[in-house]
Write an enzyme that holds these catalytic residues in place. Sequence first.
Site, mmCIF file in Angstrom:
data_model
loop_
_atom_site.group_PDB
_atom_site.id
_atom_site.type_symbol
_atom_site.label_atom_id
_atom_site.label_comp_id
_atom_site.label_asym_id
_atom_site.label_seq_id
_atom_site.Cartn_x
_atom_site.Cartn_y
_atom_site.Cartn_z
ATOM 1 N N ARG A 1 18.627 51.587 26.608
ATOM 2 C CA ARG A 1 19.518 51.364 25.468
ATOM 3 C C ARG A 1 19.172 50.058 24.751
ATOM 4 O O ARG A 1 18.553 49.169 25.318
ATOM 5 C CB ARG A 1 20.976 51.302 25.908
ATOM 6 C CG ARG A 1 21.292 50.194 26.916
ATOM 7 C CD ARG A 1 21.908 48.962 26.310
ATOM 8 N NE ARG A 1 22.054 47.885 27.279
ATOM 9 C CZ ARG A 1 21.204 46.887 27.405
ATOM 10 N NH1 ARG A 1 20.112 46.818 26.664
ATOM 11 N NH2 ARG A 1 21.418 45.920 28.296
ATOM 12 N N GLY B 1 12.523 45.389 32.911
ATOM 13 C CA GLY B 1 12.935 43.989 32.755
ATOM 14 C C GLY B 1 12.841 43.494 31.333
ATOM 15 O O GLY B 1 12.803 42.291 31.092
ATOM 16 N N GLY C 1 15.097 43.987 28.958
ATOM 17 C CA GLY C 1 16.404 43.837 28.311
ATOM 18 C C GLY C 1 16.881 45.100 27.617
ATOM 19 O O GLY C 1 17.844 45.071 26.844
ATOM 20 N N ASP D 1 25.575 49.473 30.196
ATOM 21 C CA ASP D 1 24.270 50.131 30.300
ATOM 22 C C ASP D 1 24.379 51.557 30.818
ATOM 23 O O ASP D 1 23.756 52.486 30.297
ATOM 24 C CB ASP D 1 23.340 49.329 31.219
ATOM 25 C CG ASP D 1 23.120 47.917 30.714
ATOM 26 O OD1 ASP D 1 23.578 47.615 29.598
ATOM 27 O OD2 ASP D 1 22.500 47.121 31.433
ATOM 28 N N GLU E 1 27.262 41.012 22.873
ATOM 29 C CA GLU E 1 26.497 40.602 24.063
ATOM 30 C C GLU E 1 27.336 39.712 24.975
ATOM 31 O O GLU E 1 28.017 38.803 24.501
ATOM 32 C CB GLU E 1 25.243 39.843 23.603
ATOM 33 C CG GLU E 1 24.025 40.139 24.416
ATOM 34 C CD GLU E 1 23.582 41.598 24.317
ATOM 35 O OE1 GLU E 1 23.782 42.342 25.295
ATOM 36 O OE2 GLU E 1 23.048 41.990 23.272
ATOM 37 N N HIS E 2 27.278 40.003 26.272
ATOM 38 C CA HIS E 2 28.060 39.276 27.279
ATOM 39 C C HIS E 2 29.568 39.433 27.035
ATOM 40 O O HIS E 2 30.350 38.540 27.336
ATOM 41 C CB HIS E 2 27.656 37.793 27.329
ATOM 42 C CG HIS E 2 26.279 37.589 27.898
ATOM 43 N ND1 HIS E 2 26.039 37.551 29.245
ATOM 44 C CD2 HIS E 2 25.073 37.459 27.290
ATOM 45 C CE1 HIS E 2 24.732 37.371 29.450
ATOM 46 N NE2 HIS E 2 24.130 37.326 28.276
ATOM 47 N N ASP F 1 30.913 42.683 27.757
ATOM 48 C CA ASP F 1 31.360 43.840 28.568
ATOM 49 C C ASP F 1 32.110 43.411 29.829
ATOM 50 O O ASP F 1 33.151 43.973 30.148
ATOM 51 C CB ASP F 1 30.217 44.823 28.873
ATOM 52 C CG ASP F 1 29.053 44.240 29.650
ATOM 53 O OD1 ASP F 1 28.978 43.000 29.800
ATOM 54 O OD2 ASP F 1 28.206 45.030 30.110
ATOM 55 N N SER G 1 16.154 49.313 31.774
ATOM 56 C CA SER G 1 15.418 50.276 32.597
ATOM 57 C C SER G 1 16.207 50.557 33.868
ATOM 58 O O SER G 1 16.173 51.671 34.396
ATOM 59 C CB SER G 1 14.033 49.733 32.936
ATOM 60 O OG SER G 1 14.115 48.566 33.728
HETATM 61 P P1 ADP Z 1 16.282 45.850 32.644
HETATM 62 O O1 ADP Z 1 17.356 46.746 33.153
HETATM 63 O O2 ADP Z 1 16.719 45.026 31.499
HETATM 64 O O3 ADP Z 1 15.004 46.562 32.346
HETATM 65 P P2 ADP Z 1 16.558 44.771 35.286
HETATM 66 O O4 ADP Z 1 16.036 43.531 35.936
HETATM 67 O O5 ADP Z 1 18.015 45.009 35.273
HETATM 68 O O6 ADP Z 1 15.950 44.805 33.809
HETATM 69 O O7 ADP Z 1 15.902 46.041 35.978
HETATM 70 C C1 ADP Z 1 14.502 46.088 36.172
HETATM 71 C C2 ADP Z 1 14.222 46.573 37.573
HETATM 72 O O8 ADP Z 1 14.645 47.950 37.704
HETATM 73 C C3 ADP Z 1 12.753 46.604 37.908
HETATM 74 O O9 ADP Z 1 12.301 45.344 38.364
HETATM 75 C C4 ADP Z 1 12.696 47.670 38.984
HETATM 76 O O10 ADP Z 1 13.111 47.141 40.235
HETATM 77 C C5 ADP Z 1 13.746 48.665 38.514
HETATM 78 N N1 ADP Z 1 13.131 49.719 37.698
HETATM 79 C C6 ADP Z 1 13.301 49.957 36.394
HETATM 80 N N2 ADP Z 1 12.563 51.016 35.964
HETATM 81 C C7 ADP Z 1 11.899 51.473 37.038
HETATM 82 C C8 ADP Z 1 10.975 52.534 37.267
HETATM 83 N N3 ADP Z 1 10.563 53.342 36.292
HETATM 84 N N4 ADP Z 1 10.512 52.679 38.520
HETATM 85 C C9 ADP Z 1 10.902 51.884 39.526
HETATM 86 N N5 ADP Z 1 11.765 50.876 39.371
HETATM 87 C C10 ADP Z 1 12.265 50.653 38.154
HETATM 88 MG MG MG Z 2 19.217 46.097 33.968
#
Ligand code: ADP
Ligand code: MG
Length: 393
Positions: free
Chosen positions: A36, A129, A131, A182, A42-43, A45, A134
């Site tokens: 998303r 990671g 933002g 999220d 921001e900040h 929620d 993921s």
């Molecule tokens: P964001 O949510 O902003 O991308 P986060 O630090 O909250 O950053 O989440 C990132 C972490 O989520 C990654 O370091 C990993 O541990 C996990 N992650 C995200 N996408 C994947 C993926 N496709 N496969 C495995 N782990 C994932």
């Molecule tokens: Mg995250």
Amino acid sequence: MSSTVRTVEELIKEANEAFQKKFGVKPRLAAKAPGRVNLIGEHTDYNDGYVFPMALPMVTVVVGNPTESGVCRVETLAAGVDPSYTEFPLNDLKPGSPKWCNYVKGVAAQMPGKIPSFDAVIASSVPLGGGVSSSASVEVAVYTFLEQIMAEPDIETTVTDKILRCQKAEHEYAGMPCGIMDQFISVLGKEGHALLIDCRAKEGRLVPMLDSSVVVLVTNSNVKHELTGSEYPTRRKQCQTAAKILGVPSLRDATELELERKKEELDEETYRRVRHVVSEIRRTVDAAAALENGDYNTFGNMMVASHNSLRDDYEVSCKELDQLVEYAMEMKPHGVYGSRMTGGGFGGCTVTLLKATAVDKVIDHIHKKYSSLGNKATFFVCPPSDGASKISL
Ligand code: ADP
Ligand code: MG
């Protein structure tokens, strides 16, 4: 100039091939969930306020099968994740190593019904990671995958439960006390819409957005400052403490007037933190109304006000994000309405609202200026997209 996002079909193909190579059979079940971008709010929620995200065309896909072994076997195809394959027993779900698998285990532990062990492969076009969440896309994709193999599901389970269970997985297994945004948007996003989420009521209102003349540009700074890693929990704590001092259940209930009256009771830093949260909650509601009315100028001005507040009062921006916003806003005469950092901060992405006709020129300008400082940005033009769903293979 903007990067192309891998399609869901491409991700499924990639995941299918990897699954067959690893496990020797074809996967029968699949699900997807998007990352998303938060347009504004921001900040807010975790302060019971409002946020205004939209789902991205970048998604995480999970393919797999139920098994009878009692051991879950999971592989991720994400670049730079090592080790990319892991196994864990279904009857002993606790956080551990590798860290990325905690998102999978956390969700498995949260399912509202009995699940069998499973084999799965994860493929994703959401930058890790960066933002744009993921982590929630993994949680929600895994949940949507596991829903299909769950026996005796609790029939009382609602969509809100699904969102809360995924959030709980992140709290308890990834140690990240995130708000509800999220997971909410990853579940409930809708093509052509942003979602105004009331984080206290846990309700969302879909807002149709963008005529074809306007687009959302997500720019990844490709930097991530780790700092101490405790910035997020620290900010959260400051907000809780401030709410107590102000005598309100949460900062959602504080007004700007009340804050000024009680200014002396807060230390200077806490005062600025609260000023961000309280003003940002107001801006978010006003901005959603402006977007709904097609008033892109007002919306853009609020994006910039949001960025400045995050930079100066909440202090979660960084040099690179400030530069990206500055360079985008230099193109205001060419059709940029507004730009701001998005996500938790200290790196990751900016989001920019601009005229479709200006996209190439704006990307070119930002790219040139940002790369002259030794950094490389990645650009994605992002249509508001759908939330999670299962996929028929
Ligand atoms: P964001 O949510 O902003 O991308 P986060 O630090 O909250 O950053 O989440 C990132 C972490 O989520 C990654 O370091 C990993 O541990 C996990 N992650 C995200 N996408 C994947 C993926 N496709 N496969 C495995 N782990 C994932
Ligand atoms: Mg995250």
